[in-house]
Design a protein around this motif. Structure first.
Motif, PDB file in Angstrom:
ATOM      1  N   GLY A  67    -124.557  75.363  59.902  1.00  0.00           N
ATOM      2  CA  GLY A  67    -124.780  74.175  59.096  1.00  0.00           C
ATOM      3  C   GLY A  67    -125.980  74.374  58.195  1.00  0.00           C
ATOM      4  N   ALA A  68    -126.290  73.342  57.447  1.00  0.00           N
ATOM      5  CA  ALA A  68    -127.357  73.448  56.461  1.00  0.00           C
ATOM      6  C   ALA A  68    -128.031  72.102  56.274  1.00  0.00           C
ATOM      7  CB  ALA A  68    -126.773  73.929  55.135  1.00  0.00           C
ATOM      8  N   PHE A  69    -129.167  72.139  55.576  1.00  0.00           N
ATOM      9  CA  PHE A  69    -129.762  70.910  55.079  1.00  0.00           C
ATOM     10  C   PHE A  69    -130.332  71.164  53.708  1.00  0.00           C
ATOM     11  CE2 PHE A  69    -133.414  72.583  57.556  1.00  0.00           C
ATOM     12  CZ  PHE A  69    -134.440  72.529  56.608  1.00  0.00           C
ATOM     13  N   ARG A  70    -130.473  70.090  52.980  1.00  0.00           N
ATOM     14  CA  ARG A  70    -131.057  70.085  51.646  1.00  0.00           C
ATOM     15  C   ARG A  70    -132.038  68.935  51.577  1.00  0.00           C
ATOM     16  NH1 ARG A  70    -128.438  65.992  48.619  1.00  0.00           N
ATOM     17  NH2 ARG A  70    -128.990  66.903  46.652  1.00  0.00           N
ATOM     18  N   ARG A  71    -132.855  68.939  50.566  1.00  0.00           N
ATOM     19  CA  ARG A  71    -133.819  67.853  50.387  1.00  0.00           C
ATOM     20  C   ARG A  71    -133.091  66.610  49.894  1.00  0.00           C
ATOM     21  NH1 ARG A  71    -139.610  68.169  47.843  1.00  0.00           N
ATOM     22  NH2 ARG A  71    -140.015  65.966  47.506  1.00  0.00           N
ATOM     23  N   HIS A  72    -133.257  65.511  50.606  1.00  0.00           N
ATOM     24  CA  HIS A  72    -132.707  64.223  50.188  1.00  0.00           C
ATOM     25  C   HIS A  72    -133.776  63.441  49.432  1.00  0.00           C
ATOM     26  CE1 HIS A  72    -129.961  60.835  50.327  1.00  0.00           C
ATOM     27  NE2 HIS A  72    -130.919  60.075  50.810  1.00  0.00           N
ATOM     28  N   ASP A  73    -134.978  63.419  49.977  1.00  0.00           N
ATOM     29  CA  ASP A  73    -136.161  62.897  49.284  1.00  0.00           C
ATOM     30  C   ASP A  73    -137.376  63.573  49.907  1.00  0.00           C
ATOM     31  OD1 ASP A  73    -137.113  61.341  51.530  1.00  0.00           O
ATOM     32  OD2 ASP A  73    -135.844  59.673  50.924  1.00  0.00           O
ATOM     33  N   GLU A  74    -138.549  63.184  49.520  1.00  0.00           N
ATOM     34  CA  GLU A  74    -139.767  63.877  49.947  1.00  0.00           C
ATOM     35  C   GLU A  74    -139.924  64.002  51.460  1.00  0.00           C
ATOM     36  OE1 GLU A  74    -144.390  62.904  49.519  1.00  0.00           O
ATOM     37  OE2 GLU A  74    -143.351  63.112  47.596  1.00  0.00           O
ATOM     38  N   THR A  75    -139.473  63.014  52.212  1.00  0.00           N
ATOM     39  CA  THR A  75    -139.654  63.041  53.667  1.00  0.00           C
ATOM     40  C   THR A  75    -138.337  63.137  54.440  1.00  0.00           C
ATOM     41  OG1 THR A  75    -139.634  60.629  53.779  1.00  0.00           O
ATOM     42  CG2 THR A  75    -141.794  61.684  53.517  1.00  0.00           C
ATOM     43  N   THR A  76    -137.225  63.244  53.727  1.00  0.00           N
ATOM     44  CA  THR A  76    -135.906  63.205  54.363  1.00  0.00           C
ATOM     45  C   THR A  76    -135.059  64.417  53.989  1.00  0.00           C
ATOM     46  OG1 THR A  76    -135.987  60.788  54.158  1.00  0.00           O
ATOM     47  CG2 THR A  76    -133.853  61.775  54.721  1.00  0.00           C
ATOM     48  N   ALA A  77    -134.545  65.098  55.004  1.00  0.00           N
ATOM     49  CA  ALA A  77    -133.582  66.178  54.804  1.00  0.00           C
ATOM     50  C   ALA A  77    -132.186  65.594  54.965  1.00  0.00           C
ATOM     51  CB  ALA A  77    -133.806  67.289  55.815  1.00  0.00           C
TER      52      ALA A  77
END
Length: 164
Positions: A67-77
């Protein structure tokens, strides 16, 4: 995990170890939702450090989950691309992937995780609920269209293991 020994690796989207995961997701999404462009929605760079990550779990050199993650906002992946090979499901690999992604996100300074899944993926809904994610929709009247969103606040940890 029923004795299933796996290696957890941080890779790039174009790494050959990611190919089985991406092909498996393409087949999964197509079988459940028909033709779609979900895997093309975000550029590869969004899943790369410093703001993103892409992990695979391999057993005997074969990619079995990831799986993966990306930046959603400054404090949220935002978690994306979670997948487990059909032959290895129900062995705890999904929870392992979620946990590894959470650790990696926490290590990069994120304090919260956001994710969405589709209404035709009840297994994913179960995984996220079992992993402590809070649905942003009414579970008793679950939507049949559109994305189903979840949020989880990450607890700070003082000793985190970093992926190689």
């Amino acid at each position: 995990m029923s004795g299933l020994i796996v290696d957890v690796r941080l890779v790039g989207v174009s790494d050959p170890a990611a190919a089985p995961l991406l092909e498996g997701l393409r087949l999964e999404y197509t079988s459940r939702y028909g033709a779609n462009d979900e895997l093309a929605r975000f550029p590869e760079a969004e899943f790369a450090p410093p703001h993103g990550a892409f992990i695979v779990l391999a057993r005997d050199g074969e990619t079995v989950a990831g799986g993966a993650f990306r930046r959603h906002d400054e404090t949220t992946a935002e978690l994306k691309r979670l997948w487990t090979h059909p032959g290895h499901r129900r062995a705890g690999l999904g929870r392992l992937v979620v946990g590894e992604l959470e650790r990696e996100a926490r290590g990069r300074g994120y304090r919260r995780i956001y994710l969405t899944t589709g209404p035709r993926q009840p297994e994913a809904v179960g995984l996220y609920l079992a992993s402590g994610y809070e649905p942003q929709f009414d579970l008793t009247n679950r939507p049949t269209e559109g994305p189903l969103a979840f949020i989880k606040n990450l607890r700070p940890h003082t000793s985190e293991r970093k992926l190689p």
